[in-house]
Design a protein around this motif. Structure first.
Motif, PDB file in Angstrom:
ATOM      1  N   GLY A 250       0.789  -1.211   0.000  1.00 11.34           N
ATOM      2  CA  GLY A 250       0.000   0.000   0.000  1.00 11.34           C
ATOM      3  C   GLY A 250       0.828   1.270   0.000  1.00 11.34           C
ATOM      4  N   LYS A 251       1.894   1.273  -0.800  1.00 13.40           N
ATOM      5  CA  LYS A 251       2.798   2.417  -0.816  1.00 13.40           C
ATOM      6  C   LYS A 251       3.091   2.869  -2.245  1.00 13.40           C
ATOM      7  CE  LYS A 251       5.287   1.126   3.433  1.00 13.40           C
ATOM      8  NZ  LYS A 251       6.616   0.817   4.007  1.00 13.40           N
ATOM      9  N   ILE A 252       3.423   4.158  -2.356  1.00 12.48           N
ATOM     10  CA  ILE A 252       3.978   4.708  -3.583  1.00 12.48           C
ATOM     11  C   ILE A 252       5.381   5.210  -3.253  1.00 12.48           C
ATOM     12  CG2 ILE A 252       3.787   6.409  -5.436  1.00 12.48           C
ATOM     13  CD1 ILE A 252       1.493   4.429  -5.486  1.00 12.48           C
ATOM     14  N   TRP A 253       6.352   4.750  -4.035  1.00  7.50           N
ATOM     15  CA  TRP A 253       7.750   5.145  -3.854  1.00  7.50           C
ATOM     16  C   TRP A 253       8.170   6.093  -4.969  1.00  7.50           C
ATOM     17  CZ3 TRP A 253      11.402   3.250  -0.200  1.00  7.50           C
ATOM     18  CH2 TRP A 253      10.931   2.245   0.661  1.00  7.50           C
ATOM     19  N   ARG A 254       9.117   6.976  -4.636  1.00 16.86           N
ATOM     20  CA  ARG A 254       9.765   7.781  -5.657  1.00 16.86           C
ATOM     21  C   ARG A 254      11.267   7.518  -5.600  1.00 16.86           C
ATOM     22  NH1 ARG A 254       9.423  14.131  -5.233  1.00 16.86           N
ATOM     23  NH2 ARG A 254      10.770  13.665  -3.457  1.00 16.86           N
ATOM     24  N   VAL A 255      11.856   7.282  -6.771  1.00 17.25           N
ATOM     25  CA  VAL A 255      13.295   7.084  -6.892  1.00 17.25           C
ATOM     26  C   VAL A 255      13.831   8.219  -7.759  1.00 17.25           C
ATOM     27  CG1 VAL A 255      15.146   5.505  -7.536  1.00 17.25           C
ATOM     28  CG2 VAL A 255      12.926   4.582  -6.797  1.00 17.25           C
ATOM     29  N   GLN A 256      14.618   9.082  -7.188  1.00 17.37           N
ATOM     30  CA  GLN A 256      15.138  10.225  -7.911  1.00 17.37           C
ATOM     31  C   GLN A 256      16.319   9.810  -8.795  1.00 17.37           C
ATOM     32  OE1 GLN A 256      15.852  13.000  -4.646  1.00 17.37           O
ATOM     33  NE2 GLN A 256      13.845  13.930  -4.979  1.00 17.37           N
ATOM     34  N   PRO A 257      16.691  10.636  -9.761  1.00 19.58           N
ATOM     35  CA  PRO A 257      17.805  10.290 -10.653  1.00 19.58           C
ATOM     36  C   PRO A 257      19.118   9.992  -9.928  1.00 19.58           C
ATOM     37  CG  PRO A 257      16.552  12.088 -11.596  1.00 19.58           C
ATOM     38  CD  PRO A 257      15.992  11.867 -10.215  1.00 19.58           C
ATOM     39  N   ASP A 258      19.291  10.551  -8.695  1.00 20.66           N
ATOM     40  CA  ASP A 258      20.501  10.245  -7.929  1.00 20.66           C
ATOM     41  C   ASP A 258      20.361   8.950  -7.130  1.00 20.66           C
ATOM     42  OD1 ASP A 258      18.787  10.909  -5.886  1.00 20.66           O
ATOM     43  OD2 ASP A 258      19.972  12.581  -5.115  1.00 20.66           O
ATOM     44  N   HIS A 259      19.276   8.195  -7.393  1.00 21.58           N
ATOM     45  CA  HIS A 259      18.984   6.889  -6.790  1.00 21.58           C
ATOM     46  C   HIS A 259      18.497   6.976  -5.339  1.00 21.58           C
ATOM     47  CE1 HIS A 259      20.593   5.013 -10.360  1.00 21.58           C
ATOM     48  NE2 HIS A 259      21.738   5.663 -10.203  1.00 21.58           N
ATOM     49  N   SER A 260      18.285   8.169  -4.811  1.00 23.53           N
ATOM     50  CA  SER A 260      17.690   8.257  -3.488  1.00 23.53           C
ATOM     51  C   SER A 260      16.224   7.845  -3.575  1.00 23.53           C
ATOM     52  CB  SER A 260      17.815   9.684  -2.932  1.00 23.53           C
ATOM     53  OG  SER A 260      17.130  10.610  -3.761  1.00 23.53           O
ATOM     54  N   MET A 261      15.749   7.158  -2.535  1.00 27.88           N
ATOM     55  CA  MET A 261      14.399   6.596  -2.541  1.00 27.88           C
ATOM     56  C   MET A 261      13.624   7.096  -1.341  1.00 27.88           C
ATOM     57  SD  MET A 261      15.369   2.666  -3.545  1.00 27.88           S
ATOM     58  CE  MET A 261      13.656   2.210  -3.692  1.00 27.88           C
ATOM     59  N   GLN A 262      12.345   7.302  -1.537  1.00 33.48           N
ATOM     60  CA  GLN A 262      11.494   7.697  -0.429  1.00 33.48           C
ATOM     61  C   GLN A 262      10.058   7.251  -0.691  1.00 33.48           C
ATOM     62  OE1 GLN A 262      11.552  12.147  -2.339  1.00 33.48           O
ATOM     63  NE2 GLN A 262      11.554  11.989  -0.143  1.00 33.48           N
ATOM     64  N   VAL A 263       9.360   6.952   0.394  1.00 36.91           N
ATOM     65  CA  VAL A 263       7.930   6.666   0.319  1.00 36.91           C
ATOM     66  C   VAL A 263       7.205   8.005   0.291  1.00 36.91           C
ATOM     67  CG1 VAL A 263       5.943   5.663   1.483  1.00 36.91           C
ATOM     68  CG2 VAL A 263       8.146   4.483   1.557  1.00 36.91           C
ATOM     69  N   ILE A 264       6.434   8.252  -0.759  1.00 36.92           N
ATOM     70  CA  ILE A 264       5.697   9.516  -0.835  1.00 36.92           C
ATOM     71  C   ILE A 264       4.209   9.329  -0.553  1.00 36.92           C
ATOM     72  CG2 ILE A 264       7.352  10.537  -2.426  1.00 36.92           C
ATOM     73  CD1 ILE A 264       5.219  10.101  -4.651  1.00 36.92           C
ATOM     74  N   ALA A 265       3.763   8.075  -0.437  1.00 37.31           N
ATOM     75  CA  ALA A 265       2.366   7.806  -0.081  1.00 37.31           C
ATOM     76  C   ALA A 265       2.302   6.431   0.571  1.00 37.31           C
ATOM     77  CB  ALA A 265       1.479   7.851  -1.313  1.00 37.31           C
ATOM     78  N   GLU A 266       1.515   6.316   1.607  1.00 36.57           N
ATOM     79  CA  GLU A 266       1.375   5.028   2.277  1.00 36.57           C
ATOM     80  C   GLU A 266      -0.022   4.905   2.860  1.00 36.57           C
ATOM     81  OE1 GLU A 266       3.812   6.736   6.160  1.00 36.57           O
ATOM     82  OE2 GLU A 266       4.420   4.868   5.220  1.00 36.57           O
ATOM     83  N   PHE A 267      -0.278   3.743   3.475  1.00 33.43           N
ATOM     84  CA  PHE A 267      -1.599   3.423   4.013  1.00 33.43           C
ATOM     85  C   PHE A 267      -2.653   3.392   2.914  1.00 33.43           C
ATOM     86  CE2 PHE A 267       0.595   3.858   7.785  1.00 33.43           C
ATOM     87  CZ  PHE A 267       1.002   5.154   8.047  1.00 33.43           C
ATOM     88  N   LEU A 268      -2.246   3.014   1.716  1.00 30.41           N
ATOM     89  CA  LEU A 268      -3.179   2.926   0.598  1.00 30.41           C
ATOM     90  C   LEU A 268      -3.735   1.509   0.509  1.00 30.41           C
ATOM     91  CD1 LEU A 268      -1.007   4.750  -2.100  1.00 30.41           C
ATOM     92  CD2 LEU A 268      -2.606   5.758  -0.472  1.00 30.41           C
ATOM     93  N   ILE A 269      -4.940   1.383   0.031  1.00 24.48           N
ATOM     94  CA  ILE A 269      -5.539   0.072  -0.172  1.00 24.48           C
ATOM     95  C   ILE A 269      -5.487  -0.261  -1.660  1.00 24.48           C
ATOM     96  CG2 ILE A 269      -7.605  -1.357   0.059  1.00 24.48           C
ATOM     97  CD1 ILE A 269      -6.329  -0.579   2.706  1.00 24.48           C
ATOM     98  N   SER A 270      -4.674  -1.222  -2.002  1.00 24.28           N
ATOM     99  CA  SER A 270      -4.589  -1.804  -3.344  1.00 24.28           C
ATOM    100  C   SER A 270      -4.323  -0.802  -4.468  1.00 24.28           C
ATOM    101  CB  SER A 270      -5.856  -2.598  -3.670  1.00 24.28           C
ATOM    102  OG  SER A 270      -7.013  -1.782  -3.653  1.00 24.28           O
ATOM    103  N   PRO A 271      -3.221  -0.039  -4.407  1.00 20.84           N
ATOM    104  CA  PRO A 271      -2.863   0.791  -5.567  1.00 20.84           C
ATOM    105  C   PRO A 271      -2.454  -0.122  -6.725  1.00 20.84           C
ATOM    106  CG  PRO A 271      -1.076   0.799  -3.951  1.00 20.84           C
ATOM    107  CD  PRO A 271      -2.223   0.065  -3.321  1.00 20.84           C
ATOM    108  N   SER A 272      -3.370  -0.307  -7.670  1.00 24.44           N
ATOM    109  CA  SER A 272      -3.167  -1.330  -8.696  1.00 24.44           C
ATOM    110  C   SER A 272      -2.172  -0.924  -9.765  1.00 24.44           C
ATOM    111  CB  SER A 272      -4.509  -1.701  -9.341  1.00 24.44           C
ATOM    112  OG  SER A 272      -5.254  -0.559  -9.673  1.00 24.44           O
ATOM    113  N   SER A 273      -1.862   0.373  -9.866  1.00 18.26           N
ATOM    114  CA  SER A 273      -0.821   0.825 -10.780  1.00 18.26           C
ATOM    115  C   SER A 273      -0.492   2.261 -10.423  1.00 18.26           C
ATOM    116  CB  SER A 273      -1.273   0.725 -12.246  1.00 18.26           C
ATOM    117  OG  SER A 273      -2.301   1.654 -12.521  1.00 18.26           O
ATOM    118  N   VAL A 274       0.473   2.827 -11.111  1.00 16.19           N
ATOM    119  CA  VAL A 274       0.758   4.252 -10.966  1.00 16.19           C
ATOM    120  C   VAL A 274       1.200   4.768 -12.330  1.00 16.19           C
ATOM    121  CG1 VAL A 274       3.155   3.844 -10.231  1.00 16.19           C
ATOM    122  CG2 VAL A 274       2.047   6.023  -9.700  1.00 16.19           C
ATOM    123  N   LYS A 275       0.652   5.902 -12.732  1.00 16.97           N
ATOM    124  CA  LYS A 275       1.067   6.567 -13.964  1.00 16.97           C
ATOM    125  C   LYS A 275       1.243   8.051 -13.678  1.00 16.97           C
ATOM    126  CE  LYS A 275       1.116   2.982 -16.678  1.00 16.97           C
ATOM    127  NZ  LYS A 275       2.422   2.470 -17.201  1.00 16.97           N
TER     128      LYS A 275
END
Length: 327
Positions: A250-275
């Motif tokens: 139940g999370k959305i992650w962002r990976v920046q061009p410098d490869h740093s990663m962070q959760v930008i959304a959580e506690f989601l129910i069934s995010p079936s895709s992201v565009k």
């Protein structure tokens, strides 16, 4: 490949919390729009020209050939124009369980279990059906148009990527097949390199496919580095940042061009895709078991150096519960 459907008794709860979508510690865009009254939405895309958005609804158990799937159409501000813009079983339209979508020219292409269906992007009229039955596919999932007229679609169960060429009588060819794909569920084109990237549902890895069709693991999800459970989608913004949806966690992650990663959304129910709507810099997330979806604004890269503040309830999209009354 069928998803495990959640018990109906939990649907109200899912709707209440599925859009607790916050996008880190930056100010949101003026557009943070929840869309309700969908039915098992599997994908959500923007028209490349900025004319609006489309949401693919399985309308029942995903992967079932029941000819009642539908495509919803939204305007450029994210307001619902036509919930059943394209409806399986209406007139000459056949649409069972629509999943990934892509737009090339004036055609909206939709992955529908074992075939690709084309519809006129303005009228919704069926224009073409491309069968992948000769390749013995089981479950076509994500589909993209690469910007040069070619279509690519994932066969999750078959660990394969197929290419469809609309310019040559919709010729279908096996582009790449490898068990290391780990049931690929997300597919995207890098906006700068033009290379295909895929996200694995089973092992949570992210891989890049080079021009010679060799595959490189870009993000590992091993026992020691594991961050993901089941990746269900990926896409890039125009600045080169990568976004990943983890359906089980139940999370959305962002990976920046410098490869740093962070959760930008959580506690989601069934995010079936992201565009990503690259033109307007918006993130599009459908919630499979909550029968809804949401559009939210993304920050510009110049804001990424801001100090992280404590997250509060004001970061969450609580407007979701008003969705039924507004639509």
């Amino acid at each position: 490949m069928k998803e495990a459907r959640q018990p109906c008794s939990f649907r109200t709860l899912f709707r209440a919390v599925a859009v607790l979508l916050f996008l880190g510690w930056w100010p949101l865009s003026a557009l943070a729009n929840p869309i309700s009254q969908l039915s098992s939405p599997q994908s959500f895309i923007a028209h490349p020209s900025g004319e609006g958005y489309f949401i693919a609804n399985a309308n029942g158990e995903p992967g079932t050939a029941d000819n009642n799937g539908f495509i919803s159409k939204l305007d450029q501000d994210g307001n619902l124009l036509d919930r059943h813009f394209i409806q399986g079983g209406r007139g000459d339209t056949t649409l069972h369980s629509p999943h990934g979508m892509g737009i090339a020219g004036d055609t909206l292409y939709v992955a529908d279990i074992t075939v690709i269906r084309g519809f006129h992007v303005q009228s919704g009229t069926p224009t073409v059906t491309v069968s992948l039955h000769p390749f013995h596919v089981e479950a076509l999932t994500d589909l993209i148009a690469d910007g040069s007229g070619q279509l690519y679609v994932l066969d999750t169960a078959g660990n394969a990527v197929y290419r469809i060429d609309p310019q040559h009588d919709f010729e279908v060819s096996l582009y790449l097949q490898h068990e290391d794909m780990g049931s690929p569920r997300g597919l995207a084109v890098h906006p700068r390199s033009g290379r295909l990237w895929i996200a694995s549902l089973d092992n949570g890895n992210v891989m890049e496919i080079a021009e010679d069709r060799t595959m490189t693991e870009v993000i590992s999800n091993s026992f020691f580095t594991g961050k993901f459970r089941n990746l269900s989608g990926l896409d890039f913004d125009r600045f080169g940042s990568l976004y990943l949806s983890d359906m089980t966690a139940g999370k959305i992650w962002r990976v920046q061009p410098d490869h740093s990663m962070q959760v930008i959304a959580e506690f989601l129910i069934s995010p079936s895709s992201v565009k990503i709507d690259r033109r307007n810099h918006m993130i599009l997330v459908p919630y499979l078991y909550a029968d809804g979806a949401e559009i939210n604004g993304l920050e510009q890269p110049t804001n990424t150096g801001q100090r992280k503040r404590k997250r509060t309830l004001s970061d969450y999209g609580l407007g979701w519960l008003e969705g039924d009354e507004k639509q």
